[in-house]
Scaffold this active site. Structure first.
Site, short mmCIF file in Angstrom:
data_model
loop_
_atom_site.label_atom_id
_atom_site.label_comp_id
_atom_site.label_asym_id
_atom_site.label_seq_id
_atom_site.Cartn_x
_atom_site.Cartn_y
_atom_site.Cartn_z
CB ILE A 45 -0.92 -0.02 1.24
CG1 ILE A 45 -1.73 -1.32 1.29
CG2 ILE A 45 -1.84 1.21 1.24
CD1 ILE A 45 -2.34 -1.62 2.64
CD GLU A 46 3.82 1.80 -4.54
OE1 GLU A 46 3.44 2.64 -5.37
OE2 GLU A 46 4.71 0.96 -4.77
CG ASN A 47 1.79 7.75 2.04
OD1 ASN A 47 2.25 8.87 1.90
ND2 ASN A 47 0.78 7.49 2.82
CB ALA A 48 1.69 11.13 -1.87
CE1 TYR A 50 6.21 8.88 -4.63
CE2 TYR A 50 8.48 8.72 -5.37
CZ TYR A 50 7.17 9.06 -5.61
OH TYR A 50 6.81 9.58 -6.83
CB CYS A 55 6.54 -3.95 2.41
SG CYS A 55 7.95 -3.10 1.67
CD GLU A 57 7.28 -8.35 2.52
OE1 GLU A 57 6.72 -7.29 2.18
OE2 GLU A 57 8.17 -8.90 1.86
CB CYS A 88 12.63 -5.06 1.04
SG CYS A 88 11.63 -4.48 2.43
CB CYS A 91 9.86 -7.02 4.65
SG CYS A 91 8.80 -5.57 4.48
#
Ligand code: THU
Length: 136
Positions: A45-48, A50, A55, A57, A88, A91
């Site tokens: 779930i990304e975010n403006a 960054y 992730c 996980e 990553c 994670c």
């Protein structure tokens, strides 16, 4: 416990369908079997901002706790094509916290233990040993 790795990888691929990836365009899905046999999964779930991105996980571990806790017995994460990817670095640390000596991960180089994926990891035991004066 016998792990159906194909089913677990398919569950991780299903999870990618929920990913929110307007910035990278790279969906990730993660799936795990908890020590009581429960299936949990998550997506990125990304975010403006960054760096605030969650992730896959992260949402998997949230679901692990929201559905009863426990430790991870088996884990896999995949990209939008369903191909296995490596967690990553951050994670790997996240998974380490909720793993046990029995934890197995399906990786790009086959099934691995948590210690193979994060050798000599820093975790709850490190803090406990310091408190007890038995570290080092
Ligand atoms: N990503 C994950 O969800 N898990 C990983 O272990 C690797 C990276 C995500 C973060 C970001 O949304 C996208 O993949 C590209 O880095």
């Amino acid at each position: 416990m016998t792990i159906d790795w194909d089913a677990l990888q398919a569950a991780a691929h299903d999870a990618t369908k929920h990913a929110y990836v307007p910035y990278s365009g790279y969906p990730v899905g993660a799936a795990a079997i908890a020590d009581d046999g429960r299936l949990v999964s998550g997506c990125n779930i990304e975010n403006a901002g960054y760096g605030v991105t969650l992730c896959a996980e992260c949402s998997l571990v949230s679901q692990l706790f929201m559905t009863g806790g426990g430790t991870i017995r088996a884990f896999v994460c995949v990209n939008g094509d369903g191909d296995v990817i490596m967690p990553c670095g951050r994670c790997r640390q996240l998974l380490f916290e909720h793993s046990s000596d029995d934890t197995e991960l399906l990786t790009v180089s086959g099934i691995r233990t948590m210690d193979e994926v994060l050798p000599d990891g820093f975790g709850p035991r490190s803090l406990e040993e310091y408190r007890r004066g038995t570290s080092g």
